[in-house]
Design an enzyme around this catalytic site. Sequence first.
Site, PDB file in Angstrom:
ATOM      1  N   LYS A 241      44.354   6.274  19.449  1.00  0.00           N
ATOM      2  CA  LYS A 241      43.250   6.197  18.619  1.00  0.00           C
ATOM      3  C   LYS A 241      42.529   7.451  18.566  1.00  0.00           C
ATOM      4  O   LYS A 241      42.211   8.108  19.795  1.00  0.00           O
ATOM      5  CB  LYS A 241      42.340   5.117  18.889  1.00  0.00           C
ATOM      6  CG  LYS A 241      41.321   5.210  18.053  1.00  0.00           C
ATOM      7  CD  LYS A 241      40.239   3.861  18.432  1.00  0.00           C
ATOM      8  CE  LYS A 241      38.885   4.071  17.998  1.00  0.00           C
ATOM      9  NZ  LYS A 241      37.837   3.004  18.204  1.00  0.00           N
ATOM     10  N   ASP A 246      32.159   8.373  16.686  1.00  0.00           N
ATOM     11  CA  ASP A 246      32.030   7.237  15.828  1.00  0.00           C
ATOM     12  C   ASP A 246      30.668   6.949  15.440  1.00  0.00           C
ATOM     13  O   ASP A 246      29.910   6.443  16.844  1.00  0.00           O
ATOM     14  CB  ASP A 246      32.960   6.085  16.620  1.00  0.00           C
ATOM     15  CG  ASP A 246      32.540   4.777  15.707  1.00  0.00           C
ATOM     16  OD1 ASP A 246      32.268   4.891  14.472  1.00  0.00           O
ATOM     17  OD2 ASP A 246      33.020   3.746  16.338  1.00  0.00           O
ATOM     18  N   LYS A 253      25.718   2.497  14.177  1.00  0.00           N
ATOM     19  CA  LYS A 253      25.572   2.093  15.761  1.00  0.00           C
ATOM     20  C   LYS A 253      24.079   2.146  15.938  1.00  0.00           C
ATOM     21  O   LYS A 253      23.554   3.390  15.572  1.00  0.00           O
ATOM     22  CB  LYS A 253      26.205   2.628  16.664  1.00  0.00           C
ATOM     23  CG  LYS A 253      27.859   2.534  16.592  1.00  0.00           C
ATOM     24  CD  LYS A 253      28.608   3.377  17.571  1.00  0.00           C
ATOM     25  CE  LYS A 253      30.063   3.161  17.529  1.00  0.00           C
ATOM     26  NZ  LYS A 253      30.450   1.898  18.168  1.00  0.00           N
ATOM     27  N   ASP A 323      32.235  -0.293  11.580  1.00  0.00           N
ATOM     28  CA  ASP A 323      32.333  -0.052  12.815  1.00  0.00           C
ATOM     29  C   ASP A 323      33.477  -0.428  13.736  1.00  0.00           C
ATOM     30  O   ASP A 323      33.834   0.031  14.725  1.00  0.00           O
ATOM     31  CB  ASP A 323      31.016  -0.225  13.712  1.00  0.00           C
ATOM     32  CG  ASP A 323      30.740   0.263  15.096  1.00  0.00           C
ATOM     33  OD1 ASP A 323      31.382   1.350  15.212  1.00  0.00           O
ATOM     34  OD2 ASP A 323      30.065  -0.293  15.709  1.00  0.00           O
ATOM     35  N   ARG A 327      40.974   0.218  14.205  1.00  0.00           N
ATOM     36  CA  ARG A 327      42.043  -0.513  14.010  1.00  0.00           C
ATOM     37  C   ARG A 327      42.628  -0.189  12.757  1.00  0.00           C
ATOM     38  O   ARG A 327      43.964  -0.259  12.270  1.00  0.00           O
ATOM     39  CB  ARG A 327      41.946  -2.001  13.953  1.00  0.00           C
ATOM     40  CG  ARG A 327      40.852  -2.449  13.181  1.00  0.00           C
ATOM     41  CD  ARG A 327      40.282  -3.933  13.423  1.00  0.00           C
ATOM     42  NE  ARG A 327      39.212  -3.802  14.540  1.00  0.00           N
ATOM     43  CZ  ARG A 327      38.474  -4.737  15.183  1.00  0.00           C
ATOM     44  NH1 ARG A 327      38.897  -5.944  14.893  1.00  0.00           N
ATOM     45  NH2 ARG A 327      37.734  -4.417  16.319  1.00  0.00           N
TER      46      ARG A 327
END
Length: 477
Positions: A241, A246, A253, A323, A327
């Site tokens: 990954k 992020d 967040k 968030d 995946r």
Amino acid sequence: MANKANTLEALGLQLKTFIADKDAEAIPIRLIASLEDGTLDKLTDGQRAWVESQNWQPAPGQALILPGDSGAIGGVLFGTGGDAWKKDRPFLPGALPALLPAGDYAFVDDTSDSELTSLAWLAGCYRFNRYKADQSVRPTRLKLPAGADQAKVVALAQALYFGRDLINTPANDFGPAELETAVRDLGHTFSASVKVTEGRDLLADNFPMIHAVGRASDRPPRLIDLTWGKPDAPKVTIVGKGICFDTGGLDIKPPSAMLLMKKDMGGAAAALAAAFLIMQAELPVRLRVLIPAADNNISANAFRPGDILQSRSGKTVEIGNTDAEGRLVLADALSLADEEAPDYLVTFATLTGAARSALGPDLPPLYSDDDGFAEALQQAGTDTGDPVWRMPFWGPYDEWLKSSIADVNHISQGPFAGSITAALFLRRFVSEAKHFAHLDIYGWVPRPTPGRPMGGEPQAARALFAYLQKTFDKGEA
């Protein structure tokens, strides 16, 4: 202005400055479990008097410098607390470089694993000082114990430093393009080929979820594809990954959770550290490394909660939370990897906070349906001081990923088993690989411990390498 990132060659040269010449006059380090274990009997009368005067106790990781006859350092006592450290804290000797003055040192006792002890020392010498005015390094050198292969120890430490440097570099200096450069530099070192699919070409080449996650950033997303080795050799594919930062996307967040998000490419760093070791050792495999690289940013064209995304596999995916982007990019990369039915397919990803709630920051969950593979990989982690712990692909929880309007939701709507459901989501995109494992790593040391300074850590990379090296050395693949 920060210095340019160290090359692998520069890291190797730096590491050798922490190793003393084999003929060097070295200061002896004695391991001591207790004041009654007989170690003090090996000291001079003056040194024993010194120990008594200091009221020192050999707690694990504590060092006491002993005087010599001429006033120079005559030796070092290093507390272990007993033999349990060899199993539970194999990097304990990594505390020493920060505790000792510059000089040449040597262990005079059997440490049970000379190479792991040497690696612990080198791991403890690591400093990320690229952004500091003072970049000097204190030359605390170890005379390697008998039986330690210097080339092997340096390679293991080189991979560790490489992964740490990648994770520690802040996102303003390390985006998808810089991650691509790191892969290309690695590929150049070992004559591997690198293919990159970038920006809107991701849509043309059917990587729609990688594109969706990264399209809100002004730094284009990409899929980085490295291949090395003979085409007819057993296929080992590693997917890492590579989310370079992020924000959480539209499900943003809070600041405290965003502070460490430069490390969200820790899976890519671990994958590249493992790849370095595989190629350095010239394992007889066809290695492939896939890194979906992107920023999960916020803008007018960001993907949204409730969106339905098409995946490379053809499955439609309902977005439960932006968030949980990791995946999504992994799913497209896994679908590509699975198309050629590799012998081994392994993912490294800083995927879920739930993994840390379950096992803490030091012990990454390992998921695999293959009992033999999982047990051997977990044992390799124990043997190398790079531990992992098996968790279940618990089938009944797969129901929690149901969507009423798409083939699958990428998250469950409850508060439970977040690491397991993330692993189950990824497994849906693997059907042809002979052996599959997913590692939900943290990629960070939040509190410094011996040999592991606070900062990035490419967890499980050495464990995977050790497993593959043992497997292919024995011809068991």
